[in-house]
Design a protein around this motif. Sequence first.
Motif, PDB file in Angstrom:
ATOM      1  N   ARG A 146       0.824  -1.214   0.000  1.00  0.00           N
ATOM      2  CA  ARG A 146       0.000   0.000   0.000  1.00  0.00           C
ATOM      3  C   ARG A 146       0.858   1.264   0.000  1.00  0.00           C
ATOM      4  O   ARG A 146       0.489   2.278  -0.592  1.00  0.00           O
ATOM      5  N   GLN A 147       2.017   1.194   0.617  1.00  0.00           N
ATOM      6  CA  GLN A 147       2.867   2.375   0.722  1.00  0.00           C
ATOM      7  C   GLN A 147       3.814   2.548  -0.467  1.00  0.00           C
ATOM      8  O   GLN A 147       4.231   3.668  -0.771  1.00  0.00           O
ATOM      9  N   THR A 148       4.171   1.441  -1.123  1.00  0.00           N
ATOM     10  CA  THR A 148       5.222   1.507  -2.143  1.00  0.00           C
ATOM     11  C   THR A 148       4.769   1.104  -3.539  1.00  0.00           C
ATOM     12  O   THR A 148       5.475   1.385  -4.510  1.00  0.00           O
ATOM     13  N   GLY A 149       3.633   0.423  -3.652  1.00  0.00           N
ATOM     14  CA  GLY A 149       3.226  -0.095  -4.945  1.00  0.00           C
ATOM     15  C   GLY A 149       3.922  -1.385  -5.326  1.00  0.00           C
ATOM     16  O   GLY A 149       3.767  -1.868  -6.448  1.00  0.00           O
ATOM     17  N   VAL A 150       4.685  -1.975  -4.403  1.00  0.00           N
ATOM     18  CA  VAL A 150       5.391  -3.235  -4.641  1.00  0.00           C
ATOM     19  C   VAL A 150       4.674  -4.349  -3.896  1.00  0.00           C
ATOM     20  O   VAL A 150       4.486  -4.278  -2.685  1.00  0.00           O
ATOM     21  N   ASP A 151       4.301  -5.403  -4.629  1.00  0.00           N
ATOM     22  CA  ASP A 151       3.545  -6.512  -4.048  1.00  0.00           C
ATOM     23  C   ASP A 151       4.442  -7.756  -4.039  1.00  0.00           C
ATOM     24  O   ASP A 151       4.563  -8.444  -5.059  1.00  0.00           O
ATOM     25  N   ILE A 152       5.063  -8.035  -2.903  1.00  0.00           N
ATOM     26  CA  ILE A 152       5.895  -9.230  -2.754  1.00  0.00           C
ATOM     27  C   ILE A 152       5.193 -10.160  -1.776  1.00  0.00           C
ATOM     28  O   ILE A 152       5.009  -9.818  -0.604  1.00  0.00           O
ATOM     29  N   ASN A 153       4.802 -11.324  -2.250  1.00  0.00           N
ATOM     30  CA  ASN A 153       4.194 -12.286  -1.343  1.00  0.00           C
ATOM     31  C   ASN A 153       5.244 -12.777  -0.347  1.00  0.00           C
ATOM     32  O   ASN A 153       6.390 -13.052  -0.739  1.00  0.00           O
ATOM     33  N   PRO A 154       4.910 -12.901   0.929  1.00  0.00           N
ATOM     34  CA  PRO A 154       5.910 -13.314   1.923  1.00  0.00           C
ATOM     35  C   PRO A 154       6.443 -14.722   1.710  1.00  0.00           C
ATOM     36  O   PRO A 154       7.473 -15.097   2.276  1.00  0.00           O
ATOM     37  N   GLY A 155       5.775 -15.517   0.882  1.00  0.00           N
ATOM     38  CA  GLY A 155       6.259 -16.859   0.614  1.00  0.00           C
ATOM     39  C   GLY A 155       7.376 -16.932  -0.396  1.00  0.00           C
ATOM     40  O   GLY A 155       8.067 -17.955  -0.508  1.00  0.00           O
ATOM     41  N   ALA A 156       7.593 -15.864  -1.164  1.00  0.00           N
ATOM     42  CA  ALA A 156       8.662 -15.862  -2.163  1.00  0.00           C
ATOM     43  C   ALA A 156      10.015 -16.076  -1.485  1.00  0.00           C
ATOM     44  O   ALA A 156      10.209 -15.716  -0.324  1.00  0.00           O
ATOM     45  N   GLN A 157      10.948 -16.665  -2.228  1.00  0.00           N
ATOM     46  CA  GLN A 157      12.302 -16.895  -1.719  1.00  0.00           C
ATOM     47  C   GLN A 157      13.269 -15.997  -2.488  1.00  0.00           C
ATOM     48  O   GLN A 157      13.414 -16.137  -3.699  1.00  0.00           O
ATOM     49  N   ILE A 158      13.907 -15.083  -1.772  1.00  0.00           N
ATOM     50  CA  ILE A 158      14.759 -14.075  -2.412  1.00  0.00           C
ATOM     51  C   ILE A 158      16.149 -14.112  -1.791  1.00  0.00           C
ATOM     52  O   ILE A 158      16.300 -14.043  -0.574  1.00  0.00           O
ATOM     53  N   GLY A 159      17.153 -14.206  -2.648  1.00  0.00           N
ATOM     54  CA  GLY A 159      18.533 -14.304  -2.201  1.00  0.00           C
ATOM     55  C   GLY A 159      19.130 -12.971  -1.796  1.00  0.00           C
ATOM     56  O   GLY A 159      18.432 -11.977  -1.589  1.00  0.00           O
ATOM     57  N   LYS A 160      20.450 -12.924  -1.744  1.00  0.00           N
ATOM     58  CA  LYS A 160      21.172 -11.754  -1.240  1.00  0.00           C
ATOM     59  C   LYS A 160      21.281 -10.653  -2.296  1.00  0.00           C
ATOM     60  O   LYS A 160      21.222 -10.905  -3.489  1.00  0.00           O
TER      61      LYS A 160
END
Length: 263
Positions: A146-160
Amino acid sequence: MDKEKIIEELNKQKKQPYLDYRLKAATEDFTNTLFYTLFDVNTPVAENLDKLERKFSELVNLACWDLNKPCTKVWDNYVQSLPLILEKLNLDAEAILNCDPASLSIQEVYMAYPGFYAIAIYRLAHELYAQGFPLVPRLMTEYAHRQTGVDINPGAQIGKSFFIDHATGVVIGETAVIHDNVKVYQGVTLGALYVAKNLQKIKRHPTIKSNVTIYANATILGGETVIGENSVIGGNAWLTASVPANSTVFHTPEIKIKTVSNV
């Protein structure tokens, strides 16, 4: 107007016994306190960890509906993970500083970059998601959305060392896997090729290998789609199949030049 009748009918339609919006407000308060505890130099860590534990206890009371799940034990595991999460977020901030020629200082990245904020809340929510804590991680990332316009599902796996530039419009689905040193620009979608409820337990979103750059408004779909390392995906590209390592994918627009005769 029969007010009592209206009240009776409304109460009949309120069928969700656990739909308590205090949970949403409490999650947002917890998220803000957590963010400031990790980053703000004037926020005392020791004092705020105690505050966070109390706030988390409130979340447990509101969100842990299954009495057989030991939600009260989640905090001890979660707080131990915070140093590692902060280490990863510092790497994300450094990646943004090093990749974006417009960034003037590391402080600017932490305070002014919506992409960094979205990544930060994602990483903080992902750890709770991994521990099976219900609903709260989703509310955390939706708050950031809501604040940034970025929708990242918490289940995604993101590296360094993940870098989102400009941020707005980015969508990263629940089963997406992103490796290290990936750069993503505004409007990128890492989504599902098909949407159906029976696919809930299946990997629906793509895998992005290390050192990939995905430019603005590219769309990459499908759980079997893999973008090989060191590849560059150009703006507006549409991909539903895998790309080998060291590839360049680009969208070629049709260009028509107006002349006096066809204007």
